[in-house]
Scaffold this motif. Structure first.
Motif, PDB file in Angstrom:
ATOM      1  N   UNK A   1     -21.169  -3.593   2.226  1.00  0.00           N
ATOM      2  CA  UNK A   1     -19.886  -4.515   2.779  1.00  0.00           C
ATOM      3  C   UNK A   1     -18.967  -4.684   1.484  1.00  0.00           C
ATOM      4  N   UNK A   2     -19.329  -4.694   0.397  1.00  0.00           N
ATOM      5  CA  UNK A   2     -18.093  -4.702  -0.534  1.00  0.00           C
ATOM      6  C   UNK A   2     -17.283  -3.553  -0.601  1.00  0.00           C
ATOM      7  N   UNK A   3     -17.727  -2.388  -0.168  1.00  0.00           N
ATOM      8  CA  UNK A   3     -16.697  -1.388   0.011  1.00  0.00           C
ATOM      9  C   UNK A   3     -15.636  -1.586   1.115  1.00  0.00           C
ATOM     10  N   UNK A   4     -16.025  -2.262   2.274  1.00  0.00           N
ATOM     11  CA  UNK A   4     -15.242  -2.808   3.286  1.00  0.00           C
ATOM     12  C   UNK A   4     -13.958  -3.486   2.494  1.00  0.00           C
ATOM     13  N   UNK A   5     -14.573  -4.608   1.922  1.00  0.00           N
ATOM     14  CA  UNK A   5     -13.795  -5.671   1.326  1.00  0.00           C
ATOM     15  C   UNK A   5     -12.947  -5.162   0.224  1.00  0.00           C
ATOM     16  N   UNK A   6     -13.174  -4.085  -0.529  1.00  0.00           N
ATOM     17  CA  UNK A   6     -12.512  -3.473  -1.541  1.00  0.00           C
ATOM     18  C   UNK A   6     -11.264  -2.591  -0.938  1.00  0.00           C
ATOM     19  N   UNK A   7     -11.451  -1.903  -0.068  1.00  0.00           N
ATOM     20  CA  UNK A   7     -10.551  -1.126   0.645  1.00  0.00           C
ATOM     21  C   UNK A   7      -9.575  -1.970   1.758  1.00  0.00           C
ATOM     22  N   UNK A   8     -10.122  -2.975   2.106  1.00  0.00           N
ATOM     23  CA  UNK A   8      -9.121  -3.704   2.953  1.00  0.00           C
ATOM     24  C   UNK A   8      -8.365  -4.439   1.851  1.00  0.00           C
ATOM     25  N   UNK A   9      -9.040  -5.126   0.818  1.00  0.00           N
ATOM     26  CA  UNK A   9      -8.130  -5.680  -0.084  1.00  0.00           C
ATOM     27  C   UNK A   9      -7.224  -5.136  -0.861  1.00  0.00           C
ATOM     28  N   UNK A  10      -7.428  -3.495  -1.069  1.00  0.00           N
ATOM     29  CA  UNK A  10      -6.397  -2.680  -1.621  1.00  0.00           C
ATOM     30  C   UNK A  10      -5.248  -2.639  -0.707  1.00  0.00           C
ATOM     31  N   UNK A  11      -5.447  -2.249   0.540  1.00  0.00           N
ATOM     32  CA  UNK A  11      -4.488  -1.938   1.563  1.00  0.00           C
ATOM     33  C   UNK A  11      -3.635  -3.269   1.738  1.00  0.00           C
ATOM     34  N   UNK A  12      -4.281  -4.388   1.862  1.00  0.00           N
ATOM     35  CA  UNK A  12      -3.246  -5.796   2.041  1.00  0.00           C
ATOM     36  C   UNK A  12      -2.503  -5.703   0.609  1.00  0.00           C
ATOM     37  N   UNK A  13      -2.933  -5.377  -0.689  1.00  0.00           N
ATOM     38  CA  UNK A  13      -2.040  -5.431  -1.739  1.00  0.00           C
ATOM     39  C   UNK A  13      -0.836  -4.492  -1.826  1.00  0.00           C
ATOM     40  N   UNK A  14      -0.939  -3.592  -0.843  1.00  0.00           N
ATOM     41  CA  UNK A  14       0.224  -2.673  -0.892  1.00  0.00           C
ATOM     42  C   UNK A  14       1.201  -2.965   0.295  1.00  0.00           C
ATOM     43  N   UNK A  15       0.772  -4.033   0.883  1.00  0.00           N
ATOM     44  CA  UNK A  15       1.784  -4.695   1.667  1.00  0.00           C
ATOM     45  C   UNK A  15       1.544  -4.298   3.302  1.00  0.00           C
ATOM     46  N   UNK A  16       0.529  -3.911   3.463  1.00  0.00           N
ATOM     47  CA  UNK A  16       0.170  -3.229   4.975  1.00  0.00           C
ATOM     48  C   UNK A  16       0.330  -4.436   5.736  1.00  0.00           C
ATOM     49  N   UNK A  17       0.404  -4.164   7.206  1.00  0.00           N
ATOM     50  CA  UNK A  17       0.608  -5.377   7.983  1.00  0.00           C
ATOM     51  C   UNK A  17      -0.958  -5.728   8.548  1.00  0.00           C
ATOM     52  N   UNK A  18      -1.170  -6.704   9.154  1.00  0.00           N
ATOM     53  CA  UNK A  18      -2.853  -7.168   9.709  1.00  0.00           C
ATOM     54  C   UNK A  18      -3.242  -6.113  10.393  1.00  0.00           C
ATOM     55  N   UNK A  19      -2.559  -5.441  11.426  1.00  0.00           N
ATOM     56  CA  UNK A  19      -3.219  -4.694  12.217  1.00  0.00           C
ATOM     57  C   UNK A  19      -3.816  -3.580  11.492  1.00  0.00           C
ATOM     58  N   UNK A  20      -3.086  -3.079  10.473  1.00  0.00           N
ATOM     59  CA  UNK A  20      -3.629  -1.615   9.824  1.00  0.00           C
ATOM     60  C   UNK A  20      -4.583  -2.197   8.766  1.00  0.00           C
ATOM     61  N   UNK A  21      -4.393  -3.423   8.295  1.00  0.00           N
ATOM     62  CA  UNK A  21      -5.744  -3.895   7.404  1.00  0.00           C
ATOM     63  C   UNK A  21      -7.092  -4.110   8.144  1.00  0.00           C
ATOM     64  N   UNK A  22      -6.814  -4.659   9.324  1.00  0.00           N
ATOM     65  CA  UNK A  22      -7.865  -4.907  10.251  1.00  0.00           C
ATOM     66  C   UNK A  22      -8.495  -3.634  10.688  1.00  0.00           C
ATOM     67  N   UNK A  23      -7.793  -2.606  11.161  1.00  0.00           N
ATOM     68  CA  UNK A  23      -8.453  -1.385  11.636  1.00  0.00           C
ATOM     69  C   UNK A  23      -8.941  -0.425  10.593  1.00  0.00           C
ATOM     70  N   UNK A  24      -8.279  -0.593   9.600  1.00  0.00           N
ATOM     71  CA  UNK A  24      -8.912   0.103   8.266  1.00  0.00           C
ATOM     72  C   UNK A  24     -10.350  -0.462   7.969  1.00  0.00           C
ATOM     73  N   UNK A  25     -10.305  -1.639   7.637  1.00  0.00           N
ATOM     74  CA  UNK A  25     -11.624  -2.338   7.541  1.00  0.00           C
ATOM     75  C   UNK A  25     -12.590  -1.959   8.565  1.00  0.00           C
ATOM     76  N   UNK A  26     -12.196  -2.036   9.874  1.00  0.00           N
ATOM     77  CA  UNK A  26     -13.239  -1.664  10.831  1.00  0.00           C
ATOM     78  C   UNK A  26     -13.625  -0.244  10.520  1.00  0.00           C
ATOM     79  N   UNK A  27     -12.740   0.534  10.453  1.00  0.00           N
ATOM     80  CA  UNK A  27     -13.187   2.004  10.334  1.00  0.00           C
ATOM     81  C   UNK A  27     -13.865   2.289   9.234  1.00  0.00           C
TER      82      UNK A  27
END
Length: 587
Positions: free
Chosen positions: A156-182
């Motif tokens: 789970x921590x890998x999902x959190x890290x990848x999603x958190x890093x993408x959010x920090x880059x300014x990505x929209x919720x849709x991209x952050x959500x889909x990347x976390x699910x992927x």
């Protein structure tokens, strides 16, 4: 399991541990009433990624709050989900909501229900909120998991890290959500443990047949003491083999959740469940990596190891594999880019940069020709047959004395002195059998010194190495211009020189209850008499004299207990045995 704790009040324990996170990272703060750790305002607007669950899995999840990772984390009591109201307050009051909120939880019924309820409440109020449930555990297969599905564990921590890093880059919720699910869909994990854990504040259960036996390991044990798939008596290689089979065997229809081939890029996470030493975890990592390459032809492009999601003081570890998959978001937003991106959170402990991983340099600093350690001969000669005979007798006497030395050191020290002396003695004996025969004193000593330096560690090893190097140096200083036999007078002078050199590195002197109490009488008597036998007897008397002597140096100073007055210093006794054997061998 250990039921001893420094803090036995579970409520105080959780609250104080959460407060400690704010002391370690000034960018976060605590809503103590709701047990929420959240990032202080003042950073650039972005999607807020939040998570949480029962306490006891530290550093997950509160210590993952910080720039580049989570915006907030909600803690329950130990091994129990936080309430929906706690989660709702985190979403509505403690994190930025303008660009949306992504909630990541592990697949446990209480977490899914309480976080899900809060998500629906937030959506009903008009907020953009999405939720990803991570179930990466293959320890329990489809049949046993049923409708509940796979549990969420350390992956789970890998999902959190990848999603958190993408959010920090300014990505929209849709991209952050889909990347976390992927990421969650390309993740598999399995754990194993040698024992259950004890929750502070709970009574210790009576021993039962359900307890793991001393020699057993439970494969697939959950992070809340939930049962796994099997119990086995297994060594580490066998255990890792079974765990990797559960992760990667495509013929196992019950557990085959993800295809990973040698052509896929993978991330390996070896997670400490709390009580595995850093030293032992290193050995586990090595075993996992070796077997992945040997048996599955898998060479991870990233390897992470450490305590990411614990089970209090669980004596176990888990293996997670992430199949690197294209996010479709372009450079800088690929899975590996996001995993490698910096994060200012005290619980995230991956310090190696993307550049270093990509280079993967195979260069080493090899020994140059100019660095040759070849030792030049001297003009001092000895009888190689007699030298080997005397040294062999001395070393065999040390080996025979090991049980006594170990017994004495168990009483006054940490019990390793005898084993250390025996290990060194056996190594020198092997060298004497293999080494080319030489009548040169300097070359003979050099061969002995090399063995001592590589086979004997600890304080005794260092003392012997310093003394012998000084001995060799002094004999070289006395080397004549043409070959001549080494004399007792030369040995005596060299031994006195060695004692003086040793005194620069240790304050030990006669009367301090160390091996010096045997060494000084030997050197002093040899200088006066030139007789090895009487000198060895003086060393023996010096060692016996340490009985009842209060230690001034060494570990004996700190060791309590009874019986030390009745035994000699182990180091002095061992040296005296060596010198007595040497004198016998020279007869």
């Amino acid at each position: 399991m250990s039921a001893k704790h420094f803090i036995n009040d579970p409520t105080h324990l959780v609250t104080s541990a959460l407060r400690a996170i704010t002391l370690l990272n000034p960018s976060v703060t605590l809503d103590a009433e709701n047990k929420i750790i959240y990032r202080r305002p003042g950073h650039a607007s972005q999607v807020s990624v939040i998570s949480g669950g029962g306490s006891g899995h530290e550093p997950s999840f509160a210590a993952f709050v910080g720039d580049g990772l989570l915006a907030g984390a909600v803690a329950g009591t130990i091994f129990a989900s936080p309430s929906a109201e706690q989660v709702r307050r985190c979403i509505l009051q403690r994190v930025e909501r303008e660009r949306g909120v992504l909630v990541i939880v592990m697949n446990y019924t209480g977490d899914v229900l309480n976080f899900g309820m809060a998500v629906e409440k937030a959506k009903a109020s008009g907020l953009a909120v999405e939720m990803v449930v991570v179930g990466d555990d293959t320890g329990v297969g489809r049949k046993k998991g049923g409708k509940v599905g796979r549990r969420g564990i350390a992956g789970t921590v890998l999902v959190q890290k990848i999603a958190g890093a993408l959010a920090a880059k300014g990505a929209p919720l849709k991209e952050v959500h889909e990347t976390a699910r992927l990421t969650a869909n390309n993740l598999i994990s399995i754990g194993a443990s040698l024992s259950h854990v004890h929750v502070p504040g709970r009574s210790v259960p009576e021993p039962s047949d359900e307890d793991l036996k001393e020699s057993e390991v439970e494969i697939g044990m959950g992070i809340h003491n939930e049962p796994g798939s099997e119990r086995k008596v297994e060594d580490l290689p066998g255990l890792v083999k079974t765990m990797l089979m559960h992760l990667l065997d495509t013929s196992d229809e019950d557990r085959h959740f993800l295809d990973i081939s040698s052509d896929d890029e993978t991330v390996l996470l070896v997670n400490n469940l709390g009580s595995v030493s850093v030293l032992e975890l290193g050995g586990i990592v090595n075993e996992v990596v070796d077997q992945l390459e040997k048996d599955w032809k898998i060479k991870p492009v990233r390897i992470l190891a450490g305590s990411f999601m614990t089970s209090l003081n669980g004596l176990g570890f888990s293996i997670s594999l992430l199949k690197v998959t294209d996010t479709g978001l372009g450079d800088g937003k690929l899975m590996l880019d996001l995993l490698d991106a910096p994060a200012e959170a005290t619980g995230w402990s991956a310090a190696v940069s993307t550049k270093t991983w990509q280079i993967r340099s195979a260069a080493t600093r090899e020994k140059d020709a100019g660095d040759s350690e070849e030792v030049q001969p001297s003009n001092l000669q000895l009888d190689p047959v007699l030298a080997k005979k005397a040294l062999t007798a001395a070393l065999n006497r040390v080996i025979a004395a090991e049980p006594d030395v170990t017994n004495y050191d168990t009483i006054v020290g940490d019990g390793d002195c005898g084993i250390g002396l025996k290990r060194g003695a056996e190594a020198i004996l092997k060298m004497l059998e293999r080494a080319k025969k030489t009548n040169d004193v300097a070359l003979f000593l050099h061969n002995v010194i090399q063995v001592v330096e590589t086979s004997m560690d600890g304080t005794s090893g260092a003392i012997y190495a310093i003394f012998l190097n000084a001995l060799a140096h002094s004999l070289r200083l006395q080397s004549p211009s043409s070959p001549k036999p080494v004399t007792v007078e030369m040995w005596s002078k060299a031994l006195e020189f060695s004692l003086e050199a040793l005194g620069k590195y240790t304050p030990a002197r006669p009367g301090d209850r160390t091996l010096i109490d045997a060494l000084y009488p030997f050197v002093g008597t040899l200088s006066k008499t030139g007789d090895v036998k009487s000198s060895a007897q003086a060393a023996e008397a010096g060692a016996k004299g340490t009985r009842g002597m209060k230690a001034s140096l060494g570990r004996t100073v700190y060791v309590g207990g009874e019986g030390w007055q009745g035994v000699p210093d182990p180091g002095a006794y061992g040296l005296a045995e060596f010198l007595l054997g040497l004198s016998e061998g020279l007869d």
